[in-house]
Enzyme design. Structure first.
Site, PDB file in Angstrom:
ATOM      1  N   ASP A 155     -10.811  13.120  33.615  1.00  0.00           N
ATOM      2  CA  ASP A 155     -10.455  13.534  32.287  1.00  0.00           C
ATOM      3  C   ASP A 155      -8.783  14.060  32.402  1.00  0.00           C
ATOM      4  OD1 ASP A 155     -12.906  12.807  31.544  1.00  0.00           O
ATOM      5  OD2 ASP A 155     -13.462  14.484  30.388  1.00  0.00           O
ATOM      6  N   ASP A 201     -11.980  10.479  28.726  1.00  0.00           N
ATOM      7  CA  ASP A 201     -12.874  10.935  27.633  1.00  0.00           C
ATOM      8  C   ASP A 201     -12.224  10.228  26.337  1.00  0.00           C
ATOM      9  OD1 ASP A 201     -14.716  13.174  26.918  1.00  0.00           O
ATOM     10  OD2 ASP A 201     -13.051  14.061  25.743  1.00  0.00           O
ATOM     11  N   HIS A 210      -9.741  15.266  19.734  1.00  0.00           N
ATOM     12  CA  HIS A 210      -9.042  15.111  21.016  1.00  0.00           C
ATOM     13  C   HIS A 210      -9.431  13.786  21.661  1.00  0.00           C
ATOM     14  CE1 HIS A 210     -12.905  16.595  22.247  1.00  0.00           C
ATOM     15  NE2 HIS A 210     -12.807  15.907  23.361  1.00  0.00           N
ATOM     16  N   LYS A 256     -16.300   7.756  28.511  1.00  0.00           N
ATOM     17  CA  LYS A 256     -17.434   8.517  28.129  1.00  0.00           C
ATOM     18  C   LYS A 256     -16.930   9.094  26.688  1.00  0.00           C
ATOM     19  CE  LYS A 256     -16.092  12.643  30.971  1.00  0.00           C
ATOM     20  NZ  LYS A 256     -15.638  13.418  29.610  1.00  0.00           N
ATOM     21  N   CYS A 271     -16.339  19.413  31.957  1.00  0.00           N
ATOM     22  CA  CYS A 271     -16.716  18.044  32.442  1.00  0.00           C
ATOM     23  C   CYS A 271     -16.753  18.079  34.000  1.00  0.00           C
ATOM     24  CB  CYS A 271     -15.662  16.991  31.801  1.00  0.00           C
ATOM     25  SG  CYS A 271     -16.016  16.827  30.024  1.00  0.00           S
TER      26      CYS A 271
HETATM   27  C1  VGL Z   1     -13.950  18.020  27.686  1.00  0.00           C
HETATM   28  C2  VGL Z   1     -14.658  19.337  26.112  1.00  0.00           C
HETATM   29  C3  VGL Z   1     -14.493  18.091  24.950  1.00  0.00           C
HETATM   30  C4  VGL Z   1     -13.550  18.172  29.169  1.00  0.00           C
HETATM   31  C5  VGL Z   1     -13.953  16.784  27.017  1.00  0.00           C
HETATM   32  O1  VGL Z   1     -13.102  17.075  29.773  1.00  0.00           O
HETATM   33  O2  VGL Z   1     -13.957  19.054  30.048  1.00  0.00           O
HETATM   34  N1  VGL Z   1     -14.251  19.238  27.281  1.00  0.00           N
HETATM   35  N2  VGL Z   1     -14.321  16.906  25.813  1.00  0.00           N
HETATM   36 ZN    ZN Z   2     -14.365  15.235  24.640  1.00  0.00          ZN
END
Ligand code: VGL
Ligand code: ZN
Length: 206
Positions: free
Chosen positions: A17, A55, A90, A115, A160
Site C-alpha cells: 500500500d 488498497d 481513502h 484489496k 496492513c
Molecule cells: C490501511 C487503513 C485502511 C493500510 C488501509 O494500508 O494500512 N489502513 N486501509
Molecule cells: Zn483502506
C-alpha cells in the site's frame, strides 16, 4: 533465522500500500510515509521478484466513516465480522489518492494485488479480508510460484503490513518485515501491539 540472506528464487518482496493517500498530503496520511520510498526502491533493486498491494475501495466503502451518519474517522464500530476502525475516505478506485507514490519503482513488479474492493468488508491483509476467511488468492500464487519466503515493507506498519506479515507466517511462509521501509499510523498503541504480535507470530523484524 536472524540475519536473512536473500535467495533470488524463493524470496518475494511484497510492497504494501505505498499509495498517495497514505503519504503526507493524502487522505489517510501516515507520518513520514513518503520517506520510505527511496529505501523501498533500494530493496526492489536487490530482489528478483517483487509484488505490490494496492488498497482499492469503491466509493462509499463501509470502512469509511462517511458511510455511517454521526460517526467520525478513527472510531471503532462493530461489523458482522467484528470490530472495525472507521477511516477517512481513502484509496478510492481510480482516484489519484489510490495511485502508487509517483517515485515508487514499480516497473519490475510481477503482480499487483488489489484489496478492499468489496463494499461491505475491509481488507488489511494481503492474504485475507477482514472477515479472516475470504482469501485474496495471494497464498495460492506464492505457492504455485514456489516462493517460500516473503519480505514485506510499506504502509502502514500497524495495519496492513502487520496483518499481512502475520498471515504470511500462519500460512507457513518464512516472513521478514523490513522496519526501516515501513511507517505506522499508531492509533491508541496499535504500533507497539503490532510489533509484539508480529514477533509472537514468528515474523522476523529486520
Ligand atoms: C490501511 C487503513 C485502511 C493500510 C488501509 O494500508 O494500512 N489502513 N486501509
Ligand atoms: Zn483502506
Amino acid at each position: 533465522m536472524t540475519s536473512p540472506s536473500f535467495d533470488p528464487d524463493r524470496d518475494l518482496l511484497l510492497l504494501i500500500d505505498i499509495q498517495n493517500d497514505f503519504c503526507p498530503g493524502g487522505a489517510l496520511a501516515v507520518a513520514g510515509g513518503h520517506e520510505i520510498v527511496p529505501v523501498v526502491n533500494g530493496l526492489t533493486a536487490r530482489f528478483a521478484h517483487v509484488a505490490l498491494t494496492q488498497d482499492w475501495h469503491p466509493p462509499g466503502h463501509r470502512s469509511f466513516a462517511s458511510a455511517h451518519p454521526g460517526r467520525t474517522p478513527y472510531e471503532s464500530v462493530t461489523f458482522p465480522y467484528g470490530m472495525q476502525t472507521l477511516w477517512p475516505d481513502h484509496c478510492v478506485q481510480g482516484t489519484p489518492g489510490a495511485d502508487f507514490h509517483p517515485a515508487l519503482q514499480v516497473t519490475r513488479a510481477e503482480l499487483v494485488i488489489r484489496k478492499g474492493f468489496r463494499s461491505e468488508i475491509d481488507s488489511y491483509s494481503a492474504f485475507y479480508e477482514n472477515d479472516r476467511s475470504t482469501p485474496t488468492g495471494l497464498a495460492g500464487y506464492l505457492r504455485e510460484r514456489g516462493f517460500t519466503r516473503v519480505v514485506l515493507c510499506g504502509l502502514a506498519t500497524d495495519f496492513c503490513v502487520a496483518y499481512s506479515a502475520i498471515d504470511a507466517r500462519r500460512l507457513g511462509f518464512e516472513t521478514v518485515v523490513v522496519l526501516a521501509a515501513c511507517r505506522g499510523i499508531d492509533l491508541g498503541g496499535s504500533l507497539a501491539a503490532a510489533l509484539t504480535a508480529m514477533r509472537e507470530a514468528g515474523v522476523v523484524l529486520a
